[in-house]
Write a protein that holds these residues in place. Structure first.
Motif, PDB file in Angstrom:
ATOM      1  N   PHE A 252      46.665  45.355  27.377  1.00 36.03           N
ATOM      2  CA  PHE A 252      45.722  45.822  28.401  1.00 36.03           C
ATOM      3  C   PHE A 252      44.861  46.960  27.854  1.00 36.03           C
ATOM      4  CE2 PHE A 252      48.810  44.274  31.853  1.00 36.03           C
ATOM      5  CZ  PHE A 252      48.100  43.092  32.014  1.00 36.03           C
ATOM      6  N   ASP A 253      45.468  47.799  27.044  1.00 36.72           N
ATOM      7  CA  ASP A 253      44.742  48.911  26.441  1.00 36.72           C
ATOM      8  C   ASP A 253      43.614  48.391  25.545  1.00 36.72           C
ATOM      9  OD1 ASP A 253      44.838  51.940  25.996  1.00 36.72           O
ATOM     10  OD2 ASP A 253      44.794  51.180  23.957  1.00 36.72           O
ATOM     11  N   GLN A 254      43.900  47.349  24.762  1.00 38.07           N
ATOM     12  CA  GLN A 254      42.883  46.753  23.892  1.00 38.07           C
ATOM     13  C   GLN A 254      41.777  46.097  24.715  1.00 38.07           C
ATOM     14  OE1 GLN A 254      45.584  44.308  21.399  1.00 38.07           O
ATOM     15  NE2 GLN A 254      44.712  45.379  19.665  1.00 38.07           N
ATOM     16  N   MET A 255      42.156  45.381  25.770  1.00 32.10           N
ATOM     17  CA  MET A 255      41.164  44.699  26.600  1.00 32.10           C
ATOM     18  C   MET A 255      40.280  45.693  27.340  1.00 32.10           C
ATOM     19  SD  MET A 255      42.888  41.291  28.242  1.00 32.10           S
ATOM     20  CE  MET A 255      44.199  42.122  29.133  1.00 32.10           C
ATOM     21  N   GLY A 256      40.839  46.858  27.642  1.00 31.97           N
ATOM     22  CA  GLY A 256      40.094  47.861  28.389  1.00 31.97           C
ATOM     23  C   GLY A 256      39.353  48.848  27.521  1.00 31.97           C
ATOM     24  N   GLY A 257      39.204  48.548  26.224  1.00 28.26           N
ATOM     25  CA  GLY A 257      38.480  49.456  25.339  1.00 28.26           C
ATOM     26  C   GLY A 257      39.176  50.783  25.165  1.00 28.26           C
ATOM     27  N   GLY A 258      40.520  50.773  25.231  1.00 28.92           N
ATOM     28  CA  GLY A 258      41.292  51.997  25.066  1.00 28.92           C
ATOM     29  C   GLY A 258      41.858  52.548  26.352  1.00 28.92           C
ATOM     30  N   VAL A 259      41.539  51.895  27.482  1.00 30.28           N
ATOM     31  CA  VAL A 259      42.050  52.332  28.782  1.00 30.28           C
ATOM     32  C   VAL A 259      42.766  51.144  29.435  1.00 30.28           C
ATOM     33  CG1 VAL A 259      41.496  53.325  31.031  1.00 30.28           C
ATOM     34  CG2 VAL A 259      40.130  53.946  29.026  1.00 30.28           C
ATOM     35  N   ALA A 260      44.097  51.244  29.567  1.00 29.99           N
ATOM     36  CA  ALA A 260      44.897  50.128  30.072  1.00 29.99           C
ATOM     37  C   ALA A 260      44.491  49.712  31.486  1.00 29.99           C
ATOM     38  CB  ALA A 260      46.383  50.482  30.022  1.00 29.99           C
ATOM     39  N   LYS A 261      44.149  50.692  32.329  1.00 31.65           N
ATOM     40  CA  LYS A 261      43.769  50.367  33.703  1.00 31.65           C
ATOM     41  C   LYS A 261      42.527  49.492  33.737  1.00 31.65           C
ATOM     42  CE  LYS A 261      45.758  54.508  35.838  1.00 31.65           C
ATOM     43  NZ  LYS A 261      45.476  55.760  36.596  1.00 31.65           N
ATOM     44  N   HIS A 262      41.593  49.743  32.829  1.00 32.16           N
ATOM     45  CA  HIS A 262      40.392  48.913  32.746  1.00 32.16           C
ATOM     46  C   HIS A 262      40.757  47.502  32.272  1.00 32.16           C
ATOM     47  CE1 HIS A 262      37.755  52.769  32.185  1.00 32.16           C
ATOM     48  NE2 HIS A 262      38.284  52.663  33.394  1.00 32.16           N
ATOM     49  N   GLY A 263      41.729  47.443  31.365  1.00 25.61           N
ATOM     50  CA  GLY A 263      42.145  46.134  30.846  1.00 25.61           C
ATOM     51  C   GLY A 263      42.778  45.256  31.901  1.00 25.61           C
ATOM     52  N   VAL A 264      43.489  45.847  32.848  1.00 23.82           N
ATOM     53  CA  VAL A 264      44.114  45.073  33.934  1.00 23.82           C
ATOM     54  C   VAL A 264      43.044  44.392  34.784  1.00 23.82           C
ATOM     55  CG1 VAL A 264      45.520  45.246  36.025  1.00 23.82           C
ATOM     56  CG2 VAL A 264      46.138  46.562  33.996  1.00 23.82           C
ATOM     57  N   PHE A 265      41.872  44.985  34.866  1.00 22.32           N
ATOM     58  CA  PHE A 265      40.793  44.444  35.684  1.00 22.32           C
ATOM     59  C   PHE A 265      40.356  43.071  35.188  1.00 22.32           C
ATOM     60  CE2 PHE A 265      36.177  44.071  36.544  1.00 22.32           C
ATOM     61  CZ  PHE A 265      36.223  44.055  37.934  1.00 22.32           C
ATOM     62  N   ILE A 266      40.441  42.824  33.873  1.00 18.56           N
ATOM     63  CA  ILE A 266      39.961  41.560  33.306  1.00 18.56           C
ATOM     64  C   ILE A 266      40.810  40.375  33.768  1.00 18.56           C
ATOM     65  CG2 ILE A 266      39.678  40.284  31.139  1.00 18.56           C
ATOM     66  CD1 ILE A 266      38.637  42.858  29.899  1.00 18.56           C
ATOM     67  N   PRO A 267      42.147  40.391  33.626  1.00 19.20           N
ATOM     68  CA  PRO A 267      42.922  39.254  34.144  1.00 19.20           C
ATOM     69  C   PRO A 267      42.820  39.104  35.660  1.00 19.20           C
ATOM     70  CG  PRO A 267      44.381  40.996  33.335  1.00 19.20           C
ATOM     71  CD  PRO A 267      43.009  41.328  32.873  1.00 19.20           C
ATOM     72  N   LEU A 268      42.645  40.222  36.387  1.00 15.03           N
ATOM     73  CA  LEU A 268      42.463  40.116  37.833  1.00 15.03           C
ATOM     74  C   LEU A 268      41.150  39.410  38.168  1.00 15.03           C
ATOM     75  CD1 LEU A 268      43.706  43.611  39.111  1.00 15.03           C
ATOM     76  CD2 LEU A 268      44.875  41.394  39.288  1.00 15.03           C
ATOM     77  N   MET A 269      40.106  39.696  37.396  1.00 13.54           N
ATOM     78  CA  MET A 269      38.835  39.018  37.598  1.00 13.54           C
ATOM     79  C   MET A 269      38.962  37.531  37.259  1.00 13.54           C
ATOM     80  SD  MET A 269      35.130  39.836  35.869  1.00 13.54           S
ATOM     81  CE  MET A 269      34.962  41.387  36.733  1.00 13.54           C
ATOM     82  N   PHE A 270      39.724  37.241  36.191  1.00 16.33           N
ATOM     83  CA  PHE A 270      39.972  35.845  35.808  1.00 16.33           C
ATOM     84  C   PHE A 270      40.675  35.117  36.943  1.00 16.33           C
ATOM     85  CE2 PHE A 270      42.075  33.055  32.267  1.00 16.33           C
ATOM     86  CZ  PHE A 270      41.415  31.931  32.784  1.00 16.33           C
ATOM     87  N   LEU A 271      41.694  35.741  37.514  1.00 19.36           N
ATOM     88  CA  LEU A 271      42.445  35.128  38.609  1.00 19.36           C
ATOM     89  C   LEU A 271      41.549  34.870  39.819  1.00 19.36           C
ATOM     90  CD1 LEU A 271      45.111  34.193  39.868  1.00 19.36           C
ATOM     91  CD2 LEU A 271      45.546  36.585  40.514  1.00 19.36           C
TER      92      LEU A 271
END
Length: 469
Positions: A252-271
């Motif tokens: 999640f940290d990688q997906m969020g550009g270094g911020v895990a909370k931002h990374g969680v947003f991506i799979p939620l958007m996918f869902l």
């Protein structure tokens, strides 16, 4: 229905993707960043490549070492970007109907080209060059050839791509399963999945057989450097689950550009996009789910049973499906009204910009310091130098931490590539330095590396370990 010939469309999308990728990787085009275990493919070190065949099944990459000529790293990098750009362009044309506006096709093509998994994968470009062209040419085949012909090609393309990188076959499955040419029936979906499973089984069997012939091992043993923890009890399983939880946070940290909370947003958007897709087109939604599970299920099972982590870069096909779902929803909304069209386009552009910023953060800021520092060290080495002796901690070199240099070989092979000399990292392998006397006091360190030639040898003293790197 689009009246523009497919050939023209794929060329336009390819030029778009290639141009955007050149801009995204601009600081690294002239001097690409190479991981320590990618140097063998650049330098043609067959022994190191043969080791990868045993614990990773990379036989196509091993055969790549037998090419008759070796090109400079920048040429390999541009060829890799060219192949991935072609794959990205063809993917957009494979998955989207002919009557979909070119604006959306361009978005999906760029989304694939600049996906975070693809970006993380790109720093093994020397090794993966033959593999990326296998998937690129297969994607082009999906665009131009009948569905049945492409289905037959899976039998060849899947084993070849599997011998380049373990999860490449799932890229191919995604294209065939969701191809606009594929019959939209559950029977056709089942046939595609069956052909894929057979093709993947052939690839696994081929790798197992080659490993048995060359290594005496029928299988792909897990390398010890991956710290495997095989499950023998319920406690072992729980320990592996905890290990995967930690790794999930890193993902999640990688997906969020270094911020895990931002990374969680991506799979939620996918869902959310997939749920909307399920409401509007159930068959396509099921096909997306089948493509996701076909790859994730065995990978998750392997991770839980062996404790081996599955890095984000392996999930390229999932990212493509994410982009496809977003575009499908945007296209559906755009047909409702001009306002919805404007809102949907704005939303997907924001997603793309976030993706680009995450990539630019590393390509423009993380890797260049390491490249610049090591280039300066190499430029201080006189022509004709035969041996370089390096003293000190390689992590003290400016840029090493930001670039995540994993081993001393990262510095050793980098200097060997830039200078052509034999390089010994004396703190790591002191035996190679026992018969030499460094021309400086090892206890006196400076902020920058000290380079001192002595005859045909060169001695380098790295900064103190607490220096900013």
């Amino acid at each position: 229905m689009s009246t523009r010939p497919l050939g023209h469309e794929i060329v336009r999308l390819f030029v778009l993707c290639f141009s955007v990728m050149i801009l995204a990787y601009l600081p690294l085009i002239e001097d690409p960043f190479v991981r320590h275990d990618d140097f063998p493919a650049l330098l043609g070190t067959r022994t190191a490549a043969l080791l990868k065949t045993l614990d990773e099944g990379r036989w196509l990459n091993y055969w790549w070492q037998f090419r008759p000529f070796f090109l400079p790293s920048p040429v390999h990098f541009v060829l890799y970007l060219t192949g991935w750009s072609l794959f990205s362009a063809a993917t957009a044309l494979c998955l989207l109907d002919r009557d979909v506006d070119g604006w959306y096709k361009g978005f999906l093509a760029i989304f694939v080209a600049l996906s975070i998994p693809a970006y993380l994968m790109s720093f093994w470009f020397n090794t993966l060059l033959p593999g990326v062209w296998v998937v690129a040419l297969f994607a082009v085949a999906v665009v131009f050839l009948p569905h049945r012909t492409v289905l037959a090609l899976l039998v060849v393309a899947v084993p070849l791509s599997f011998m380049a990188y373990t999860t490449y076959p799932f890229l191919l499955l995604t294209l065939v399963l969701l191809s606009r040419k594929a019959p939209k029936t559950y029977k056709s979906m089942a046939i595609t999945l069956s052909v894929f499973v057979v093709s993947l089984a052939l690839g696994v069997l081929a790798v197992y057989s080659l490993n048995y012939i060359y290594h005496g091992v029928f299988g792909i043993p897990v390398a010890q450097w991956r710290n495997p923890t095989e499950v023998h009890s319920f406690a072992d399983l729980m320990a592996n689950i905890e290990k995967q939880k930690d790794f999930l946070h890193k993902t999640f940290d990688q997906m969020g550009g270094g911020v895990a909370k931002h990374g969680v947003f991506i799979p939620l958007m996918f869902l959310a996009a997939w749920v909307a897709l399920f409401v509007w087109n159930r068959f396509v939604a099921v096909a997306v789910l089948a493509a996701v599970l076909a790859g994730l299920a065995p990978l998750a099972a392997k991770a839980l049973m062996s404790g081996v982590q599955v890095p984000l870069r392996t999930l390229g096909w999932v990212w493509i499906l994410f982009g496809f779902c977003i575009v499908f929803v945007a296209v559906h909304l755009s047909k409702s009204s001009a306002r919805w069209m404007s809102l949907s386009r704005t939303a997907i552009v924001c997603v793309l910009l976030f993706n680009i910023l995450a990539i630019a953060k590393t390509s423009f800021f993380a890797f260049p310091p390491w490249q610049d520092t090591t280039r300066k060290m190499a430029s201080s080495v006189p022509d004709g130098t035969e041996t370089i002796y390096v003293f000190g901690d390689y992590m003290a070199v400016h840029g090493a931490r930001k670039a995540a240099i994993q081993q001393t070989r990262g510095l050793q092979l980098r200097l060997a590539y830039l200078t052509g000399a034999s390089v010994f990292i004396c703190d790591d392998k002191p035996k190679g330095c026992m018969d030499v006397e460094p021309p400086f006091d090892l206890k006196v360190r400076k902020d920058d590396p000290v380079v001192k030639p002595v005859g045909q040898d060169v001695f380098i003293l790295l900064p103190a370990p607490d220096a900013v790197s």
